[in-house]
Write a protein that holds these residues in place. Structure first.
Motif, short mmCIF file in Angstrom:
data_model
loop_
_atom_site.label_atom_id
_atom_site.label_comp_id
_atom_site.label_asym_id
_atom_site.label_seq_id
_atom_site.Cartn_x
_atom_site.Cartn_y
_atom_site.Cartn_z
N GLN A 169 0.82 -1.20 0.00
CA GLN A 169 0.00 0.00 0.00
C GLN A 169 0.86 1.25 0.00
O GLN A 169 1.97 1.25 0.51
N ILE A 170 0.33 2.29 -0.60
CA ILE A 170 1.03 3.57 -0.60
C ILE A 170 0.32 4.47 0.41
O ILE A 170 -0.72 5.05 0.12
N GLY A 171 0.89 4.53 1.59
CA GLY A 171 0.18 5.16 2.70
C GLY A 171 -0.23 6.60 2.48
O GLY A 171 -1.28 7.04 2.94
N ILE A 172 0.56 7.32 1.71
CA ILE A 172 0.31 8.77 1.60
C ILE A 172 -1.03 9.04 0.92
O ILE A 172 -1.65 10.08 1.15
N GLN A 175 -3.66 9.62 3.34
CA GLN A 175 -3.47 10.79 4.20
C GLN A 175 -3.88 12.06 3.47
O GLN A 175 -4.21 12.03 2.29
#
Lengths: 240, 311
Positions: A169-172, A175
């Motif tokens: 997953q690409i956390g940003i 966010q």
């Protein structure tokens, strides 16, 4: 120029999309578009409030005194929001928790107030209903669209079902910065598509463009139309 | 026919091109690359190559797709790729590095119009995206085949006092690929200054301010903490990026002091042990204003007229 009923309805979907073109209600879009489930709930809740308030305000438009119209609009909107809030809390407690403060904040959502001021207070009941429906669905379309991408890339799931395995997953994206990125991409995509279809943009967007007879006094009131680049002007009358 | 040539300015041209400048930067970064291979093993080189290749590929594809002139040959994408790779630990999974490259080239550079139009340093945007997305992977330093063993895991910034000067100077500790060997970075910096690619103002002021303020704020071992972490890499290679640093010398000093202040504040008081990334990004955003305030006045020109109110 009188718009047909169909035009009034489809106006809110693409050409005057409340979020991506009018730039109203961005706050809840950025905050809620993390999961598809929450986004869908938020979109439908807003659509209901918008249709309800548009109809009632349109019915009362001859009764509401001009000077106190904003408080009157708020009372009508707040009524519908309270209704939605109670129903959601009673029957969909999970969604209620997911939406949190943003459900109550529909009261001051600028799309609802904006349509009341710009459309419902000047047009008939049927037109207002169609406008509310179109704008509400336009909002739902955008928030769900952004949520699909954000949930898929950021959490690897879609409506709660895992699509991409854990650990990729690409956390940003989930966010705040990811929200702004996706918002920008969505806006660019819509404008790109509309340009492809050869639609011209009117800088006096969000109203019938009849600034001479308008009392709203918005910041982007145009006295003589000189902008011929067909592009969007950066300034908008209202902020969310 | 008259032999007189009439032309508008500029009248003096330099033989330097973007390509030759970027080539100099690549040469200056080579010692740090060699050092990283010695310290962390062959994978450091591999990551760097992949990153450079992917950055160039992305730039090429994007410009082809948008039917713009392809500017791959100016080597700026290679430098960005190098710097992004220098900002990750050697154990970083490759796909995460590629996300960083994507953010750097597409998000920070091409979407704003390509080289010269980016308002933030692309490599640092790549780092920030990776930092928010893969915090654990980006801050877990495990050496594999090189001189640094797997046991040393924390960045010396957490406790600079426990490392000797020599250890810090040659980078015998955990950290991201490019930042640890201070000696190699300094060597590259001196090369850039000698070649006239950068002026030493920003790095000197930046590092000086950081050391001074770290000391003033009561941080641990201010001098040693200047050698630790990404300060040297940031100060020499990223803060001096032409596009995102002020034009005048006065502006450069203001810029350096600002970066030093933010870095020291974050390092001493902040939650993150490293402040260089945020400092430079914040500084980048201020650059247009610094340029406005420090505009050079031609000799004999009237003082700048006050801007009319409401304009």
């Amino acid at each position: 120029m009188k718009k047909s009923k169909w035009q009034i309805f489809t106006n809110g979907l693409f050409k005057e999309n409340p979020v991506l073109i009018l730039l109203l209600g961005c706050c809840s879009v950025l905050a809620i578009s993390v999961t598809v489930q929450g986004a869908l709930g938020m979109g439908l809740a807003l659509t209901f409030v918008l249709v309800g308030s548009n109809v009632v305000i349109s019915l009362l438009r001859k009764v509401i005194p001009d000077k106190v119209r904003i408080p009157c609009f708020i009372v009508v909107v707040a009524t519908f929001v309270t209704l939605v809030e109670m129903v959601v809390e009673a029957y969909l407690p999970d969604l209620y928790d997911a939406l949190g403060i943003f459900l109550a904040l529909i009261v001051v959502n600028c799309i609802v107030l904006g349509r009341a001021e710009m459309f419902a207070s000047k047009n008939g009941v049927v037109d207002s209903l169609l406008d509310g429906l179109g704008m509400g669905l336009g909002y739902t379309l955008v928030i769900v669209g952004i949520a699909v991408v954000r949930e898929l890339l950021g959490s690897g799931t879609l409506y709660g079902f895992r699509i991409i395995p854990e650990g990729y997953q690409i956390g940003i994206i989930t966010q705040t910065p990811g929200g702004f990125m996706m918002f920008g991409f969505a806006m660019a995509l819509l404008i790109f598509c509309l340009r492809k279809k050869g639609k011209k943009f009117d800088p006096r967007i969000g109203c019938d463009g009849n600034c001479g007879n308008c009392a709203a006094g918005c910041a982007n009131a145009v006295t003589d139309l000189k902008t011929e680049d067909g592009g969007l002007t950066a300034k908008e009358g209202s902020e969310s | 026919m008259s032999k007189m040539n009439l032309s508008v300015s500029p009248h003096i041209r330099s033989a330097r091109t973007t390509q030759s400048i970027m080539l100099d930067v690549i040469i200056a970064l080579t010692p740090a690359l060699i050092a990283s291979v010695v310290l962390y093993g062959f994978r450091a080189l591999l990551l760097t190559q992949i990153s450079c290749g992917f950055c160039v590929l992305l730039e090429f594809l994007y410009e082809k797709l948008l039917k713009r002139p392809v500017t791959v040959s100016d080597l700026s994408a290679v430098v960005t790729g190098l710097l992004v790779a220098f900002n990750v630990p050697v154990s970083m999974p490759v796909w995460m590095l590629l996300v960083g490259d994507l953010a750097a080239i597409i998000l920070a550079k091409q979407l704003f119009g390509g080289l010269g139009c980016n308002f933030m340093n692309p490599a640092l945007v790549g780092r920030i995206v990776m930092m928010f997305s893969f915090t654990t992977a980006l801050t877990t330093y495990t050496g594999s085949a090189g001189l640094v063993d797997a046991a040393t895991s924390a960045t010396p910034l957490a406790d600079p006092a426990s490392y000797g000067f020599m250890e810090l100077l040659f980078g015998l500790h955990g950290g991201v690929i490019g930042e640890t060997c201070a000696a190699a970075l300094l060597l590259g910096g001196i090369y850039l200054c000698v070649r006239g690619v950068i002026k030493p103002i920003i790095p000197l002021v930046y590092i000086g301010t950081t050391v001074l303020l770290t000391w003033a704020f009561g941080g641990v071992a201010p001098l040693r903490s200047a050698l630790a972490g990404g300060l040297l890499l940031g100060a020499i290679y990223m803060a001096t990026d032409y596009v995102t640093s002020p034009i005048t010398d006065k502006g450069k000093v203001i810029f350096g002091v600002f970066l030093g202040l933010i870095t020291a504040l974050i390092r001493v008081f902040g939650n993150y042990s490293e402040g260089v990334t945020f400092a430079i990004i914040l500084g980048n955003i201020l650059v247009p204003y610094i340029n406005d305030l420090t505009e050079t006045r031609p000799i004999g020109a009237n003082p700048p007229a006050k801007k009319e109110a409401g304009k």
